[in-house]
Design a protein around this motif. Structure first.
Motif, PDB file in Angstrom:
ATOM      1  N   LEU A  17      20.054  -4.409  -5.038  1.00  9.64           N
ATOM      2  CA  LEU A  17      20.681  -4.290  -3.861  1.00  9.64           C
ATOM      3  C   LEU A  17      19.776  -4.311  -2.636  1.00  9.64           C
ATOM      4  N   ASP A  18      18.916  -3.258  -2.686  1.00 12.53           N
ATOM      5  CA  ASP A  18      17.915  -3.218  -1.447  1.00 12.53           C
ATOM      6  C   ASP A  18      16.509  -2.764  -1.814  1.00 12.53           C
ATOM      7  N   VAL A  19      15.579  -2.815  -1.062  1.00 12.18           N
ATOM      8  CA  VAL A  19      14.263  -2.340  -1.176  1.00 12.18           C
ATOM      9  C   VAL A  19      14.009  -1.836   0.067  1.00 12.18           C
ATOM     10  N   THR A  20      13.387  -0.498   0.199  1.00 16.01           N
ATOM     11  CA  THR A  20      12.912  -0.102   1.431  1.00 16.01           C
ATOM     12  C   THR A  20      11.596   0.734   1.255  1.00 16.01           C
ATOM     13  N   THR A  21      11.026   0.911   2.153  1.00 14.20           N
ATOM     14  CA  THR A  21       9.636   1.779   2.159  1.00 14.20           C
ATOM     15  C   THR A  21      10.016   3.220   1.979  1.00 14.20           C
ATOM     16  N   LEU A  22       9.271   4.050   0.967  1.00 10.19           N
ATOM     17  CA  LEU A  22       9.489   5.503   0.956  1.00 10.19           C
ATOM     18  C   LEU A  22       9.041   6.009   2.121  1.00 10.19           C
TER      19      LEU A  22
ATOM     20  N   MET B 256       0.787  -1.342   0.167  1.00 16.01           N
ATOM     21  CA  MET B 256      -0.026  -0.070   0.067  1.00 16.01           C
ATOM     22  C   MET B 256       0.872   1.156   0.094  1.00 16.01           C
ATOM     23  N   THR B 257       2.142   1.163   0.082  1.00 21.20           N
ATOM     24  CA  THR B 257       2.957   2.174  -0.160  1.00 21.20           C
ATOM     25  C   THR B 257       3.903   2.262  -0.936  1.00 21.20           C
ATOM     26  N   PRO B 258       4.486   3.424  -1.433  1.00 26.42           N
ATOM     27  CA  PRO B 258       5.683   3.387  -2.356  1.00 26.42           C
ATOM     28  C   PRO B 258       6.922   2.927  -1.748  1.00 26.42           C
ATOM     29  N   GLN B 259       7.822   2.241  -2.787  1.00 18.95           N
ATOM     30  CA  GLN B 259       9.075   1.548  -2.573  1.00 18.95           C
ATOM     31  C   GLN B 259      10.236   1.958  -3.112  1.00 18.95           C
ATOM     32  N   VAL B 260      11.405   2.081  -2.520  1.00 15.52           N
ATOM     33  CA  VAL B 260      12.853   2.551  -3.060  1.00 15.52           C
ATOM     34  C   VAL B 260      13.337   1.489  -3.434  1.00 15.52           C
TER      35      VAL B 260
ATOM     36  N   ALA C 167      12.464  14.376  -0.769  1.00 12.52           N
ATOM     37  CA  ALA C 167      13.805  15.125  -1.018  1.00 12.52           C
ATOM     38  C   ALA C 167      14.790  14.025  -1.181  1.00 12.52           C
ATOM     39  N   PHE C 168      15.355  14.033  -2.475  1.00 11.70           N
ATOM     40  CA  PHE C 168      16.523  13.298  -2.564  1.00 11.70           C
ATOM     41  C   PHE C 168      17.843  13.998  -2.591  1.00 11.70           C
ATOM     42  N   ASP C 169      18.792  13.388  -1.961  1.00 12.14           N
ATOM     43  CA  ASP C 169      20.291  13.819  -1.991  1.00 12.14           C
ATOM     44  C   ASP C 169      21.001  13.431  -3.272  1.00 12.14           C
ATOM     45  N   VAL C 170      21.143  14.392  -4.174  1.00 13.39           N
ATOM     46  CA  VAL C 170      21.563  13.896  -5.533  1.00 13.39           C
ATOM     47  C   VAL C 170      23.214  14.095  -5.603  1.00 13.39           C
ATOM     48  N   THR C 171      23.777  14.636  -4.485  1.00 18.78           N
ATOM     49  CA  THR C 171      25.002  14.693  -4.840  1.00 18.78           C
ATOM     50  C   THR C 171      25.856  13.608  -4.195  1.00 18.78           C
TER      51      THR C 171
ATOM     52  N   GLN D  99      25.200   7.174  -4.465  1.00 17.20           N
ATOM     53  CA  GLN D  99      23.836   6.706  -4.571  1.00 17.20           C
ATOM     54  C   GLN D  99      22.951   7.630  -4.056  1.00 17.20           C
ATOM     55  N   PRO D 100      22.291   8.229  -4.812  1.00 18.84           N
ATOM     56  CA  PRO D 100      21.126   9.352  -4.182  1.00 18.84           C
ATOM     57  C   PRO D 100      20.211   8.335  -3.632  1.00 18.84           C
ATOM     58  N   GLN D 101      19.926   8.940  -2.397  1.00 17.76           N
ATOM     59  CA  GLN D 101      18.889   8.501  -1.454  1.00 17.76           C
ATOM     60  C   GLN D 101      17.855   9.469  -0.953  1.00 17.76           C
ATOM     61  N   PRO D 102      16.601   9.140  -0.757  1.00 16.39           N
ATOM     62  CA  PRO D 102      15.504   9.737  -0.303  1.00 16.39           C
ATOM     63  C   PRO D 102      16.073  10.372   1.205  1.00 16.39           C
ATOM     64  N   VAL D 103      15.927  11.671   1.489  1.00 14.63           N
ATOM     65  CA  VAL D 103      16.346  11.921   2.790  1.00 14.63           C
ATOM     66  C   VAL D 103      15.396  12.448   3.750  1.00 14.63           C
ATOM     67  N   ALA D 104      14.122  12.853   3.020  1.00 13.18           N
ATOM     68  CA  ALA D 104      13.022  13.472   3.844  1.00 13.18           C
ATOM     69  C   ALA D 104      11.624  13.064   2.810  1.00 13.18           C
ATOM     70  N   THR D 105      10.788  12.667   3.469  1.00 13.70           N
ATOM     71  CA  THR D 105       9.421  12.272   2.638  1.00 13.70           C
ATOM     72  C   THR D 105       8.425  12.738   3.513  1.00 13.70           C
ATOM     73  N   VAL D 106       7.228  13.089   2.739  1.00 15.26           N
ATOM     74  CA  VAL D 106       6.000  13.361   3.585  1.00 15.26           C
ATOM     75  C   VAL D 106       4.948  12.871   2.571  1.00 15.26           C
ATOM     76  N   GLY D 107       3.909  11.936   3.123  1.00 18.28           N
ATOM     77  CA  GLY D 107       2.856  11.560   2.365  1.00 18.28           C
ATOM     78  C   GLY D 107       1.544  12.141   2.614  1.00 18.28           C
ATOM     79  N   MET D 108       0.526  12.099   1.822  1.00 19.88           N
ATOM     80  CA  MET D 108      -0.807  12.579   2.087  1.00 19.88           C
ATOM     81  C   MET D 108      -1.815  11.900   1.251  1.00 19.88           C
TER      82      MET D 108
END
Length: 231
Positions: free
Chosen positions: A33-38, A19-23, A60-64, A67-76
């Protein structure tokens, strides 16, 4: 047979994952390599009560990073068609749906409504921890065509809207605390025509509607509380 507690523990995570998006992370050869919940269920907001049809997430992704990773997420939870307008610091999410509004005489009318949510990007106390936060919300009548139908200037959010049968117009919103409230509006332009294109340039809004020809309208927004149709 298994107990209710064992059953809940066994299926809880698969249900959450479904029910939730994955990374998904892959190496340079495309190997997983890995699967995590966004976004976790605890980080999902319901801005207004009522029926919802989908989950919308802002990340928000850290593109610098290597391996760019999501660093902050909000869902609605959102109710209908979603459009997005972004500035350097904020993102406005428009959720279009049908609903009822109450007129000054108490009568209810049914038609297109748009919930708008302002989402701000920033940093935490450490200055290295990015944040994504819902900062203000509001609702206005009409639908939003696309990202070009919105613009921000001097703290005011300007939006060109369309209501079928009533024509196009402009609504100007101002943030007051946690609310986006209407500061000015102009409506009833070309009531029998469809809105087809919008652009903002400085203090003016330009939009085209469609009939057999394509009328071009110019609105002066130099006074946000009193939009004026120039021609």
């Amino acid at each position: 047979y298994e107990t209710a507690e064992v059953y809940a523990a066994r299926i809880r995570q698969p249900v959450v994952d479904a029910m939730t998006p994955q990374v998904y992370q892959f190496d340079q050869d495309g190997n997983p390599l890995d699967v995590t919940t966004l976004v976790s269920p605890a980080a999902i907001d319901i801005p207004e009560p009522g029926s919802v049809s989908q989950l919308t997430t802002v990340t928000a992704f850290d593109v610098t990073a290597n391996q760019p990773q999501p660093v902050a997420t909000v869902g609605m939870f959102t109710k209908g068609s979603v459009e997005v307008f972004a500035t350097a610091n904020d993102l406005y999410l428009f959720d279009g749906h049908d609903g009822s509004t109450e007129a000054p005489d108490g009568l209810l009318t049914w038609g297109p409504l748009t919930d708008v949510t302002k989402i701000s990007f920033g940093h935490g106390a450490a200055e290295t921890l990015a944040t994504v936060a819902l900062t203000a919300q509001g609702t206005f009548s009409g639908r939003v065509l696309n990202q070009f139908a919105a613009d921000e200037q001097d703290g005011f959010l300007r939006v060109v809207t369309e209501t079928r049968g009533q024509g196009s117009g402009v609504v100007v919103l101002e943030q007051q605390g946690e609310h986006l409230v209407e500061a000015g509006s102009l409506g009833g332009v070309a009531p029998q025509e469809d809105l087809s294109s919008v652009r903002f340039v400085g203090s003016r809004a330009y939009f085209v509607t469609f009939r057999r020809t394509d009328p071009l309208f110019v609105v002066d927004l130099s006074t946000p509380t009193a939009p004026k149709l120039l021609g």
